[in-house]
Design a protein around this motif. Sequence first.
Motif, PDB file in Angstrom:
ATOM      1  N   PHE A 119       0.827  -1.210   0.000  1.00  0.00           N
ATOM      2  CA  PHE A 119       0.000   0.000   0.000  1.00  0.00           C
ATOM      3  C   PHE A 119       0.861   1.260   0.000  1.00  0.00           C
ATOM      4  CE2 PHE A 119      -3.314  -2.900   1.729  1.00  0.00           C
ATOM      5  CZ  PHE A 119      -4.299  -2.619   0.803  1.00  0.00           C
ATOM      6  N   GLY A 120       1.974   1.218   0.720  1.00  0.00           N
ATOM      7  CA  GLY A 120       2.860   2.372   0.754  1.00  0.00           C
ATOM      8  C   GLY A 120       3.459   2.682  -0.602  1.00  0.00           C
ATOM      9  N   VAL A 121       3.897   1.656  -1.315  1.00  0.00           N
ATOM     10  CA  VAL A 121       4.490   1.849  -2.637  1.00  0.00           C
ATOM     11  C   VAL A 121       3.428   2.315  -3.637  1.00  0.00           C
ATOM     12  CG1 VAL A 121       5.624   0.696  -4.571  1.00  0.00           C
ATOM     13  CG2 VAL A 121       6.359   0.228  -2.228  1.00  0.00           C
ATOM     14  N   ILE A 122       2.247   1.746  -3.565  1.00  0.00           N
ATOM     15  CA  ILE A 122       1.152   2.182  -4.454  1.00  0.00           C
ATOM     16  C   ILE A 122       0.854   3.662  -4.230  1.00  0.00           C
ATOM     17  CG2 ILE A 122      -1.331   1.981  -4.894  1.00  0.00           C
ATOM     18  CD1 ILE A 122      -1.027  -1.036  -4.403  1.00  0.00           C
ATOM     19  N   ALA A 123       0.783   4.068  -2.953  1.00  0.00           N
ATOM     20  CA  ALA A 123       0.528   5.475  -2.640  1.00  0.00           C
ATOM     21  C   ALA A 123       1.650   6.367  -3.158  1.00  0.00           C
ATOM     22  CB  ALA A 123       0.378   5.648  -1.129  1.00  0.00           C
ATOM     23  N   MET A 124       2.884   5.906  -3.059  1.00  0.00           N
ATOM     24  CA  MET A 124       4.026   6.692  -3.539  1.00  0.00           C
ATOM     25  C   MET A 124       3.952   6.921  -5.048  1.00  0.00           C
ATOM     26  SD  MET A 124       8.092   5.748  -3.530  1.00  0.00           S
ATOM     27  CE  MET A 124       7.831   4.580  -4.878  1.00  0.00           C
ATOM     28  N   TRP A 125       3.709   5.853  -5.806  1.00  0.00           N
ATOM     29  CA  TRP A 125       3.632   5.997  -7.262  1.00  0.00           C
ATOM     30  C   TRP A 125       2.424   6.836  -7.681  1.00  0.00           C
ATOM     31  CZ3 TRP A 125       7.860   5.618  -9.592  1.00  0.00           C
ATOM     32  CH2 TRP A 125       8.797   4.625  -9.296  1.00  0.00           C
ATOM     33  N   ALA A 126       1.326   6.694  -6.957  1.00  0.00           N
ATOM     34  CA  ALA A 126       0.147   7.518  -7.260  1.00  0.00           C
ATOM     35  C   ALA A 126       0.437   8.991  -6.996  1.00  0.00           C
ATOM     36  CB  ALA A 126      -1.047   7.048  -6.426  1.00  0.00           C
ATOM     37  N   VAL A 157      -3.745   7.889  -3.576  1.00  0.00           N
ATOM     38  CA  VAL A 157      -2.746   8.290  -2.584  1.00  0.00           C
ATOM     39  C   VAL A 157      -3.322   8.203  -1.176  1.00  0.00           C
ATOM     40  CG1 VAL A 157      -1.313  10.178  -1.728  1.00  0.00           C
ATOM     41  CG2 VAL A 157      -1.509   9.793  -4.186  1.00  0.00           C
ATOM     42  N   VAL A 158      -4.509   8.755  -0.999  1.00  0.00           N
ATOM     43  CA  VAL A 158      -5.125   8.781   0.328  1.00  0.00           C
ATOM     44  C   VAL A 158      -5.443   7.373   0.825  1.00  0.00           C
ATOM     45  CG1 VAL A 158      -7.206   9.462   1.603  1.00  0.00           C
ATOM     46  CG2 VAL A 158      -6.036  11.108   0.111  1.00  0.00           C
ATOM     47  N   VAL A 159      -6.088   6.567  -0.019  1.00  0.00           N
ATOM     48  CA  VAL A 159      -6.447   5.202   0.393  1.00  0.00           C
ATOM     49  C   VAL A 159      -5.193   4.383   0.689  1.00  0.00           C
ATOM     50  CG1 VAL A 159      -7.524   3.051  -0.350  1.00  0.00           C
ATOM     51  CG2 VAL A 159      -8.638   5.227  -0.850  1.00  0.00           C
ATOM     52  N   GLY A 160      -4.200   4.479  -0.184  1.00  0.00           N
ATOM     53  CA  GLY A 160      -2.966   3.737   0.029  1.00  0.00           C
ATOM     54  C   GLY A 160      -2.226   4.189   1.272  1.00  0.00           C
ATOM     55  N   SER A 161      -2.181   5.487   1.504  1.00  0.00           N
ATOM     56  CA  SER A 161      -1.488   6.025   2.677  1.00  0.00           C
ATOM     57  C   SER A 161      -2.178   5.619   3.969  1.00  0.00           C
ATOM     58  CB  SER A 161      -1.401   7.551   2.583  1.00  0.00           C
ATOM     59  OG  SER A 161      -0.678   7.951   1.448  1.00  0.00           O
ATOM     60  N   VAL A 162      -3.495   5.674   3.969  1.00  0.00           N
ATOM     61  CA  VAL A 162      -4.257   5.285   5.159  1.00  0.00           C
ATOM     62  C   VAL A 162      -4.046   3.803   5.470  1.00  0.00           C
ATOM     63  CG1 VAL A 162      -6.596   4.910   6.058  1.00  0.00           C
ATOM     64  CG2 VAL A 162      -5.988   7.097   5.007  1.00  0.00           C
ATOM     65  N   ALA A 163      -4.138   2.966   4.437  1.00  0.00           N
ATOM     66  CA  ALA A 163      -3.916   1.531   4.638  1.00  0.00           C
ATOM     67  C   ALA A 163      -2.499   1.267   5.139  1.00  0.00           C
ATOM     68  CB  ALA A 163      -4.166   0.778   3.334  1.00  0.00           C
ATOM     69  N   HIS A 164      -1.530   1.971   4.570  1.00  0.00           N
ATOM     70  CA  HIS A 164      -0.125   1.825   4.979  1.00  0.00           C
ATOM     71  C   HIS A 164       0.050   2.194   6.447  1.00  0.00           C
ATOM     72  CE1 HIS A 164       4.240   1.876   4.627  1.00  0.00           C
ATOM     73  NE2 HIS A 164       4.261   3.124   5.080  1.00  0.00           N
ATOM     74  N   ALA A 165      -0.535   3.322   6.834  1.00  0.00           N
ATOM     75  CA  ALA A 165      -0.378   3.795   8.214  1.00  0.00           C
ATOM     76  C   ALA A 165      -1.091   2.896   9.216  1.00  0.00           C
ATOM     77  CB  ALA A 165      -0.914   5.228   8.323  1.00  0.00           C
ATOM     78  N   ILE A 166      -2.281   2.442   8.869  1.00  0.00           N
ATOM     79  CA  ILE A 166      -3.060   1.620   9.796  1.00  0.00           C
ATOM     80  C   ILE A 166      -2.422   0.245   9.982  1.00  0.00           C
ATOM     81  CG2 ILE A 166      -5.264   0.439  10.138  1.00  0.00           C
ATOM     82  CD1 ILE A 166      -5.397   3.407  10.707  1.00  0.00           C
ATOM     83  N   LEU A 167      -1.925  -0.335   8.900  1.00  0.00           N
ATOM     84  CA  LEU A 167      -1.397  -1.697   8.959  1.00  0.00           C
ATOM     85  C   LEU A 167      -0.013  -1.784   9.606  1.00  0.00           C
ATOM     86  CD1 LEU A 167      -2.463  -3.078   5.461  1.00  0.00           C
ATOM     87  CD2 LEU A 167      -3.444  -3.672   7.690  1.00  0.00           C
TER      88      LEU A 167
END
Length: 208
Positions: free
Chosen positions: A115-122, A154-164
């Motif tokens: 999720f973090g990498v997906i958010a970064m590329w987005a 970005v938002v969805v990926g970042s939130v998932a990254h932070a929560i997990l």
Amino acid sequence: MTVLRALLVWSLLAGVMVVPVIVATGSEFLQYRSATYVVAGFAGVIALSILLLQPLLASGLLPGLPMAVGRRVHRWTGVALLFAIAVHVVGLWITSPPDMIDALTFTAPTAFSVFGVIAMWALIAAALLAGFRKKLRLRPQLWRLAHVTWALVVVVGSVAHAILIEGTMGTVSKILICTVLIAAMALTVHRLQPWIGAWRRGAANLRR
């Protein structure tokens, strides 16, 4: 009452943004860690706080700040967000290159890495759209739809990254900022409704 409301909103926003950083300073995960790891960790926390500002600035939801001014600030905070993410990624790369290679190639066994990498590329995609907007010559409606779509990722990926991830932010503080971030993004999408202009233009082209 309008001034008091503005002060209240800005105070609450500042609290939501600052609390995770303060909590991170006392995190046990930073004990006995190298300075590079600590900087990388704080860069990630700060990036999440900056991200919270982005939809609010773009949609004029912050009281006392005109949308035109907010969107100019939005560009500069976008640059700051990119810088924070760069520090986060480079710092983690220095501390553990194999883990970062696994994350960037989507072979890491942990979901938060994906999720973090997906958010970064987005985020990079959204930034490129903004930076090359004139050269791309996209219709404003299509550009807005594409930019908001990448921002949602970005938002969805970042939130998932932070929560997990079990990291420097406290559980309560990160749930709070993530909840507010999702709400801010939802309000922004509802207010901008970027699909309407693109849909109308597409329907008009079909009727020709």
